[in-house]
Design an enzyme around this catalytic site. Structure first.
Site, PDB file in Angstrom:
ATOM      1  N   TYR A  11       0.825  -1.220   0.000  1.00 42.80           N
ATOM      2  CA  TYR A  11       0.000   0.000   0.000  1.00 42.80           C
ATOM      3  C   TYR A  11       0.860   1.270   0.000  1.00 42.80           C
ATOM      4  CZ  TYR A  11      -3.272   3.454   2.090  1.00 42.80           C
ATOM      5  OH  TYR A  11      -4.026   4.570   2.383  1.00 42.80           O
ATOM      6  N   ASP A  31      10.097  -6.972  -3.489  1.00 40.27           N
ATOM      7  CA  ASP A  31       8.909  -7.347  -2.721  1.00 40.27           C
ATOM      8  C   ASP A  31       8.686  -8.848  -2.852  1.00 40.27           C
ATOM      9  OD1 ASP A  31       6.003  -7.604  -1.895  1.00 40.27           O
ATOM     10  OD2 ASP A  31       6.176  -5.422  -1.817  1.00 40.27           O
ATOM     11  N   ALA A  74       9.359  -2.511   3.605  1.00 39.83           N
ATOM     12  CA  ALA A  74       8.924  -3.901   3.744  1.00 39.83           C
ATOM     13  C   ALA A  74       8.831  -4.258   5.222  1.00 39.83           C
ATOM     14  CB  ALA A  74       9.910  -4.829   3.044  1.00 39.83           C
ATOM     15  N   THR A 117       7.315   3.572  12.789  1.00 37.35           N
ATOM     16  CA  THR A 117       5.957   3.697  13.303  1.00 37.35           C
ATOM     17  C   THR A 117       5.948   4.456  14.619  1.00 37.35           C
ATOM     18  OG1 THR A 117       4.043   2.467  14.145  1.00 37.35           O
ATOM     19  CG2 THR A 117       6.185   1.445  14.427  1.00 37.35           C
ATOM     20  N   TYR A 141       4.976  -5.703  17.418  1.00 39.03           N
ATOM     21  CA  TYR A 141       5.125  -4.903  16.194  1.00 39.03           C
ATOM     22  C   TYR A 141       5.939  -3.651  16.468  1.00 39.03           C
ATOM     23  CZ  TYR A 141       3.861  -1.311  12.799  1.00 39.03           C
ATOM     24  OH  TYR A 141       3.917  -0.278  11.896  1.00 39.03           O
ATOM     25  N   LYS A 145      10.021  -2.635  15.305  1.00 37.34           N
ATOM     26  CA  LYS A 145      10.418  -1.423  14.586  1.00 37.34           C
ATOM     27  C   LYS A 145      11.481  -0.652  15.370  1.00 37.34           C
ATOM     28  CE  LYS A 145       7.531  -1.150  10.943  1.00 37.34           C
ATOM     29  NZ  LYS A 145       7.884  -0.788   9.558  1.00 37.34           N
ATOM     30  N   ILE A 190      -9.430   1.263  10.056  1.00 39.35           N
ATOM     31  CA  ILE A 190     -10.827   1.609  10.281  1.00 39.35           C
ATOM     32  C   ILE A 190     -11.498   2.225   9.057  1.00 39.35           C
ATOM     33  CG2 ILE A 190     -10.166   3.790  11.378  1.00 39.35           C
ATOM     34  CD1 ILE A 190     -12.714   3.562  13.093  1.00 39.35           C
TER      35      ILE A 190
END
Length: 327
Positions: A11, A31, A74, A117, A141, A145, A190
Site C-alpha cells: 500500500y 517485494d 517492507a 511507526t 510490532y 520497529k 478503520i
C-alpha cells in the site's frame, strides 16, 4: 537517484514508488508479493520478487543498479498478529533487514530511509508526542520497529550509514484519482473497513454495519481519537527525506502527522458524508491496549524538509479511498 524500494508492491510502498518515479528517480522494487500486489507496481519501476533477508540477492541488486539509497518499507504491520506470532515479526522486521544492512555495508550504499511507526512510543507520556519522548512499545510490532531503528544507529556508528526514520500513526486515502490504493487481506484499518462495509452494501443491498470498540473514553464524544495522515502526504515525506540525505544532510528521527486528531465517530460521519450512505453502528466494549488519544507533533519534519500535509482533511482521505474502491 537510483533507489531500491523494499515493499514497493504494498500500500504505502507502491504509492511511494510511484511518487519517486514522478520526481524523476529510478526505482527498483523488491517485494516478496506475500502482502503486495503485482498490479500495484509502477510500470516505470523494475520489480524483483524476493526478500530483504536474501543477502546475496540484495547485494547483487545494489551493485547491478548502482543503488544510491534504500527506501525500506517492507515489513509486517498488524499489531494483533504480532501479539500472536512475535517471533514472526522479529524475523521479518529485524533479522531480515539486518541482512539487508550487511549487504549495504559490503557494497557501500550510503543512505536509507526507514518507514517506522509511532507505535514505538507505546502509551504516550503526553499528547502531542515528540520524537524525544520515551520509547516503550506495548506490542511486538512496535518493539520490532524500535529494534531496527537501533540497528540503524549501530550501522551509522560502525560504518557511517546515514539514515532517516519516519514515525507515523494511521495512514489513509489513495492516489487522488483512485488509481492506486489500499488492498490488505484481511483489512484492519478503520477507514478501509468502513468503506468495505459500504461497498458490500452497495453491491448486495444489505444494511451496512460497523462496530465501534469503546465509547466511554475521556474524549469529546467518548471514542478513541487518532492522528490520520494521507498516504500521498506520507509518500512525499519519504521522498523529501531521501532527497535530504542525497544532499549530504544528517539523518535522524521524524514524526509525520497532521497534528490533529479525529475520533472514531468523526471517521464514521466523514464516511457517511462522502459516500452518501448511512451506517448502522453497534457499540462494543473497549479493546485492551487502545489508548484514548494518539496524536504526534510533526514540527521537526516541517522545519527540516518543509513538509506539510496537502490533504489534511479527513473527507479528502475518505473520498480518495472511496474512488479507489470504485476503480
Amino acid at each position: 537517484m537510483n533507489i531500491l524500494v523494499t515493499g514497493g508492491a504494498g500500500y504505502i510502498g507502491s504509492i511511494t514508488a510511484r511518487l519517486l518515479c514522478e520526481r524523476g528517480h529510478n526505482c527498483v522494487v523488491l517485494d516478496t508479493l506475500e502482502n503486495g500486489h503485482l498490479t500495484s507496481v509502477d510500470p516505470r519501476a523494475e520489480l524483483v520478487v524476493g526478500s530483504v533477508g536474501d543477502h546475496v540477492l540484495v547485494e547483487s541488486l545494489l551493485r547491478e543498479h548502482r543503488i544510491d539509497a534504500v527506501m525500506h518499507l517492507a515489513g509486517y504491520i498488524e499489531v494483533a498478529e504480532s501479539k500472536e506470532f512475535p517471533e514472526k515479526y522479529y524475523a521479518n522486521n529485524v533479522e531480515a533487514p539486518r541482512r539487508m544492512l550487511e549487504a549495504m555495508r559490503v557494497v557501500g550504499t550510503p543512505a536509507l530511509v526507514f518507514s517506522s511507526t509511532a507505535a514505538v512510543y507505546g502509551e504516550p507520556a503526553r499528547v502531542p508526542i515528540l520524537e524525544s519522548d520515551p520509547k516503550q512499545p506495548i506490542n511486538p510490532y512496535g518493539a520490532s520497529k524500535l529494534v531496527f531503528e537501533e540497528a540503524l544507529d549501530t550501522a551509522g556508528a560502525q560504518w557511517g550509514l546515514r539514515s532517516i526514520r519516519l514515525r507515523y500513526f494511521n495512514v489513509a486515502g489513495a492516489w487522488p484519482d483512485g488509481s492506486l490504493g489500499e488492498a490488505h487481506v484481511p483489512e484492519t484499518h478503520i477507514i478501509a473497513r468502513i468503506l468495505e462495509a459500504l461497498l458490500d452494501a452497495e453491491e448486495t443491498g444489505a444494511t451496512p454495519q460497523f462496530s465501534l470498540f469503546g465509547t466511554d473514553y475521556p474524549t469529546p464524544d467518548g471514542t478513541c481519537v487518532r492522528d490520520y495522515i494521507h498516504v500521498c502526504d506520507l509518500a512525499r515525506a519519504h521522498a523529501l527525506a531521501l532527497e535530504a540525505l542525497s544532499r549530504g544532510e544528517d539523518g535522524g528521527v521524524y514524526n509525520l502527522a497532521n497534528g490533529q486528531g479525529y475520533s472514531n465517530r468523526e471517521v464514521v460521519a466523514a464516511a457517511e458524508k462522502v459516500t452518501g450512505h448511512a451506517l448502522q453502528v453497534t457499540e462494543e466494549p473497549r479493546r485492551p491496549g487502545d489508548p484514548a488519544v494518539l496524536i504526534a507533533d510533526a514540527t521537526r519534519a516541517r522545519e527540516r524538509f518543509g513538509w506539510r500535509p496537502q490533504y489534511p482533511a479527513l473527507t479528502d482521505m475518505v473520498a480518495h479511498a472511496w474512488a479507489w474502491y470504485h476503480s
